[in-house]
Design an enzyme around this catalytic site. Structure first.
Site, PDB file in Angstrom:
ATOM      1  N   HIS A 125     -19.353  11.540  23.385  1.00 36.38           N
ATOM      2  CA  HIS A 125     -20.673  10.955  23.632  1.00 36.38           C
ATOM      3  C   HIS A 125     -21.457  11.277  22.512  1.00 36.38           C
ATOM      4  CE1 HIS A 125     -19.037   8.831  27.254  1.00 36.38           C
ATOM      5  NE2 HIS A 125     -18.870   9.928  28.000  1.00 36.38           N
ATOM      6  N   ASP A 162     -10.120   8.257  27.390  1.00 40.58           N
ATOM      7  CA  ASP A 162     -11.334   8.727  28.283  1.00 40.58           C
ATOM      8  C   ASP A 162     -11.843   7.417  29.020  1.00 40.58           C
ATOM      9  OD1 ASP A 162     -13.271  11.403  28.686  1.00 40.58           O
ATOM     10  OD2 ASP A 162     -14.187   9.464  29.315  1.00 40.58           O
ATOM     11  N   HIS A 164     -14.778   6.834  30.088  1.00 41.99           N
ATOM     12  CA  HIS A 164     -16.084   6.553  29.669  1.00 41.99           C
ATOM     13  C   HIS A 164     -15.969   6.292  28.089  1.00 41.99           C
ATOM     14  CE1 HIS A 164     -16.728   9.170  33.156  1.00 41.99           C
ATOM     15  NE2 HIS A 164     -17.615   8.365  33.317  1.00 41.99           N
ATOM     16  N   ASP A 246     -10.314  11.398  32.958  1.00 41.88           N
ATOM     17  CA  ASP A 246     -10.892  10.934  34.191  1.00 41.88           C
ATOM     18  C   ASP A 246     -10.750   9.663  34.550  1.00 41.88           C
ATOM     19  OD1 ASP A 246     -12.035  10.324  31.549  1.00 41.88           O
ATOM     20  OD2 ASP A 246     -13.980  11.057  31.887  1.00 41.88           O
TER      21      ASP A 246
END
Length: 309
Positions: A125, A162, A164, A246
Site C-alpha cells: 500500500h 493479497d 486488498h 488475507d
C-alpha cells in the site's frame, strides 16, 4: 538449488496499538509454521538492512526523510488511522526492503531457485510519496527496481494476490512499461482502488476484482483467465509475488473464502510461468494475512509449493 527463507527478529520490533491486526504475532505464527520438519531443507538467512539508496529506487528522498523524521524515540506515532510507527518500525521496514533485495540477489545469481522474504510491516500500500494501510516502504516494488538496476532485467512481473489492492505498487509503476503489475483483490474494499478499468499508461496494470463471498472457483478463474495469460504474454525476466494471505476464509478483514490449497495452486502456476519465461526466477514477499491460523497454514502451503513439494 533450493528455496531461500529470509526473515529477521527486527520484524517483531514494529509495535502497533493493542488490537491492531498487523501485529508482531503475525511473524511469530509464520516462523512457527516453518519450523516443521518438512521445511528443514530451506536455506535460512537473516534479512540485512536495506539502504536508503535502495528505498529511493521507488520512493522520493523527501518522503523517506519524512518517515525517518517521524520515527519516535518512545511510544507510538500515528501517520493515519491505520498506520502507526514505533521506535522499531524503521529498522523493521528497512530489513523488509533488505530481505526483498537479498532475495533478488540470490535468485538472479542462481544461488537459490526461489526465495520468500517473511518480514513485516507489509509494503504494497506504500505509494511513492505516502505511507498507508500499515505500509511504509514498498518492498516488492523495490525488489523489481533492484532487479532492473543491478541485473539488467528488462521486464519484471509483480503478481499480488493479497485481498486488498496494492495501490502503492500500482502508483509506482503506473507509467512504466517495463513492470507488469497484476492483482486479484476483493472489491469494494480498502483502499478503494483496483478497478478493472485501471490499466496504467502502457497497459501493464491488470486488475481482476473478486466479490465478497467469492471462493476458490472464482479466484482460480481470475488467475486462469485474467492474470496468467497476461504474465505469459509479458514474458518477464523475474516474477515477484506480493504474497498476502488475507483472502483466506478465516481472515477478519475481508470476505473471500480461499483455502491453503488455493495459495499453493497459485504458487505452482506462477512457478510454471517463471520456468517458461524467467529461467525459474521467482521471489515472494509477505504482505497481509491477519488471522494467525490462516496465515500460518497458508504460508506453509505457499513455501511448500516453492520447495516443489
Amino acid at each position: 538449488m533450493t528455496t531461500l527463507l529470509i526473515t529477521h527478529p527486527a520484524g517483531l520490533l514494529h509495535a502497533t496499538p493493542i488490537g491492531h491486526p498487523e501485529r508482531p504475532d503475525r511473524l511469530r505464527a509464520v516462523e512457527r509454521a516453518l519450523e516443521e520438519e518438512r521445511f528443514t531443507p530451506l536455506i535460512r538467512v537473516e534479512a540485512p538492512l536495506g539502504t536508503l539508496d535502495q528505498v529511493t529506487l521507488c520512493h522520493s528522498p523527501a518522503y523517506v526523510q519524512t518517515i525517518l523524521d517521524a520515527s519516535p524515540e518512545e511510544g507510538l506515532v500515528h501517520l493515519d488511522a491505520d498506520t502507526t510507527m514505533s521506535p522499531g518500525t524503521v529498522e523493521a521496514a528497512l530489513r523488509g526492503v533488505g530481505g526483498a533485495v537479498l532475495a533478488v540477489d540470490e535468485v538472479m545469481t542462481g544461488k537459490a531457485r526461489n526465495a520468500f522474504s517473511a518480514m513485516r510491516p507489509p509494503g504494497h500500500h506504500a505509494e511513492r510519496e505516502r505511507a498507508m494501510g500499515f505500509c511504509f516502504f514498498n518492498s516488492a516494488a523495490i525488489a523489481a527496481r533492484h532487479a532492473q538496476k543491478a541485473y539488467g532485467a528488462e521486464r519484471v512481473a509483480i503478481v499480488d494476490w493479497d485481498v486488498h489492492h496494492g495501490n502503492g505498487t500500482q502508483d509506482i509503476f503506473w507509467d512504466d512499461a517495463s513492470v507488469l503489475y497484476a492483482s486479484t483483490h476483493e472489491a469494494p474494499l480498502y483502499p478503494g482502488t483496483g478497478s478493472p478499468s485501471e490499466h496504467g499508461a502502457h497497459g501493464t496494470i491488470v486488475n481482476v476484482a473478486l466479490a465478497a463471498g467469492d471462493g476458490p472457483d472464482e479466484f482460480r478463474d481470475a488467475f486462469e483467465i485474467g492474470i496468467l495469460p497476461r504474465v505469459a504474454t509479458f514474458r518477464p525476466d523475474l516474477v515477484i509475488i506480493s504474497a498476502g494471505f488475507d483472502a483466506h476464509w478465516r481472515d477478519p478483514l475481508a470476505n473471500i473464502n480461499l483455502r491453503e490449497a488455493d495459495f499453493a495452486w497459485a504458487t505452482r502456476k506462477l512457478m510454471d510461468l517463471a520456468d517458461t519465461h524467467a529461467a525459474g526466477r521467482l521471489v515472494s514477499v509477505l504482505e497481509g494475512g491477519y488471522d494467525l491460523e490462516g496465515l500460518a497454514k497458508s504460508t506453509a502451503a505457499h513455501v511448500s509449493a516453492l520447495m516443489g513439494s
